[in-house]
Enzyme design. Structure first.
Site, mmCIF file in Angstrom:
data_model
loop_
_atom_site.group_PDB
_atom_site.id
_atom_site.type_symbol
_atom_site.label_atom_id
_atom_site.label_comp_id
_atom_site.label_asym_id
_atom_site.label_seq_id
_atom_site.Cartn_x
_atom_site.Cartn_y
_atom_site.Cartn_z
ATOM 1 N N THR A 126 0.817 -1.228 0.000
ATOM 2 C CA THR A 126 0.000 0.000 0.000
ATOM 3 C C THR A 126 0.846 1.271 0.000
ATOM 4 O O THR A 126 0.604 2.188 -0.766
ATOM 5 C CB THR A 126 -0.900 0.007 1.264
ATOM 6 O OG1 THR A 126 -1.682 -1.185 1.266
ATOM 7 C CG2 THR A 126 -1.812 1.208 1.285
ATOM 8 N N ARG A 160 3.744 0.022 -7.618
ATOM 9 C CA ARG A 160 3.908 1.101 -6.628
ATOM 10 C C ARG A 160 5.382 1.337 -6.294
ATOM 11 O O ARG A 160 5.802 2.467 -6.083
ATOM 12 C CB ARG A 160 3.110 0.753 -5.372
ATOM 13 C CG ARG A 160 1.588 0.862 -5.591
ATOM 14 C CD ARG A 160 0.815 0.141 -4.512
ATOM 15 N NE ARG A 160 -0.612 0.438 -4.510
ATOM 16 C CZ ARG A 160 -1.490 -0.182 -3.754
ATOM 17 N NH1 ARG A 160 -1.099 -1.137 -2.925
ATOM 18 N NH2 ARG A 160 -2.767 0.140 -3.816
ATOM 19 N N HIS A 212 -5.757 0.746 -7.375
ATOM 20 C CA HIS A 212 -6.524 0.017 -6.358
ATOM 21 C C HIS A 212 -6.748 -1.404 -6.869
ATOM 22 O O HIS A 212 -6.997 -1.600 -8.058
ATOM 23 C CB HIS A 212 -7.891 0.668 -6.111
ATOM 24 C CG HIS A 212 -8.850 -0.259 -5.424
ATOM 25 N ND1 HIS A 212 -8.849 -0.427 -4.058
ATOM 26 C CD2 HIS A 212 -9.777 -1.129 -5.916
ATOM 27 C CE1 HIS A 212 -9.751 -1.355 -3.741
ATOM 28 N NE2 HIS A 212 -10.335 -1.795 -4.846
HETATM 29 P P1 ADP Z 1 -4.840 -0.918 -0.323
HETATM 30 O O1 ADP Z 1 -5.253 0.152 -1.320
HETATM 31 O O2 ADP Z 1 -3.428 -1.381 -0.569
HETATM 32 O O3 ADP Z 1 -5.818 -2.059 -0.237
HETATM 33 P P2 ADP Z 1 -5.958 0.150 2.168
HETATM 34 O O4 ADP Z 1 -7.245 -0.518 1.829
HETATM 35 O O5 ADP Z 1 -5.396 -0.088 3.517
HETATM 36 O O6 ADP Z 1 -4.810 -0.199 1.103
HETATM 37 O O7 ADP Z 1 -6.125 1.723 2.039
HETATM 38 C C1 ADP Z 1 -6.900 2.310 1.054
HETATM 39 C C2 ADP Z 1 -6.174 3.499 0.481
HETATM 40 O O8 ADP Z 1 -6.087 4.529 1.465
HETATM 41 C C3 ADP Z 1 -4.733 3.255 0.088
HETATM 42 O O9 ADP Z 1 -4.595 2.667 -1.179
HETATM 43 C C4 ADP Z 1 -4.151 4.661 0.131
HETATM 44 O O10 ADP Z 1 -4.458 5.398 -1.041
HETATM 45 C C5 ADP Z 1 -4.885 5.276 1.298
HETATM 46 N N1 ADP Z 1 -4.167 5.170 2.566
HETATM 47 C C6 ADP Z 1 -3.910 4.030 3.249
HETATM 48 N N2 ADP Z 1 -3.256 4.292 4.380
HETATM 49 C C7 ADP Z 1 -3.112 5.644 4.430
HETATM 50 C C8 ADP Z 1 -2.529 6.553 5.346
HETATM 51 N N3 ADP Z 1 -1.961 6.139 6.466
HETATM 52 N N4 ADP Z 1 -2.564 7.871 5.068
HETATM 53 C C9 ADP Z 1 -3.137 8.302 3.937
HETATM 54 N N5 ADP Z 1 -3.706 7.506 3.025
HETATM 55 C C10 ADP Z 1 -3.692 6.196 3.264
#
Ligand code: ADP
Length: 192
Positions: free
Chosen positions: A128, A139, A162
């Protein structure tokens, strides 16, 4: 269950579109023998993005915990930076930034099919937080963003793409983004 036909939902985020990486991102899935079976550029509504991300407290708290973990790693005081150290409150802040980010430019939505496509696509995308994603992942190769920078600028982490986390989530997201429209195709590649 035909394992070769597992489907996952993928969305190229605003930074992926604005960096001119649409082709490069799709290429990496196709290169790994995954098949694009639906594809479209569109402008999302705030409501659509709001409904895309989970609304339960557990998910929102987890989002906040991720920020807290990064802050702890780099010695940043969450109270000073965000005015709180409560994971739910921080998660709610991040979710709001995420909606602003995801509605800031057109997105590209697609359905990707293939063997263990859910896990395979996540692997190709990388972790992420881009600064922690392995080199060779989308990424890891095209972004260095981090929550410490993003949150100080009051925005979500920009990580290009995503991808659904589980087959159940994929099913839900494909339904949410493509509904009952007949735009998911069934075709064979030459090698098939
Ligand atoms: P992923 O997209 O890898 O499944 P998550 O579902 O945990 O990750 O998070 C959704 C989205 O939120 C991430 O892709 C990222 O764009 C954003 N995000 C995640 N963690 C943070 C954070 N600590 N601060 C800001 N944005 C975040």
């Amino acid at each position: 269950m035909d394992f070769k036909k597992e489907k996952t939902y993928v969305m190229i985020k605003p930074d992926g579109v604005k960096k001119g990486l649409i082709g490069e991102i799709i290429r990496r899935f196709e290169q790994r023998d995954l098949k694009v079976v639906a594809l479209e550029m569109f402008m999302p509504t705030v409501e659509q993005i709001h409904d895309h991300y989970p609304k339960d407290e557990a998910w929102i708290s987890r989002l906040g915990q991720k920020t807290l973990a990064t802050y702890a790693k780099y010695g940043i005081d969450p109270n000073k930076e965000l005015g709180t150290d409560n994971d739910l409150k921080i998660g709610q802040m991040v979710r709001k930034w995420l909606i602003e980010y995801m509605t800031s430019a057109p997105l590209v939505r697609m359905v990707v099919e293939g063997v263990h496509s859910v896990d395979m696509v996540r692997k190709i995308c990388g972790a992420t937080i881009p600064g922690m994603a392995d080199m060779g992942t989308i990424r890891g190769d095209y972004s260095a963003d981090s929550p410490s920078v993003a949150n100080s600028e009051k925005r979500a982490v920009m990580n290009l793409v995503h991808a659904s986390e589980t087959p159940q989530e994929a099913e839900h997201e494909i339904k949410h983004w493509f509904g009952d429209r007949e735009v998911i195709f069934d075709y064979k590649r030459f090698v098939e």
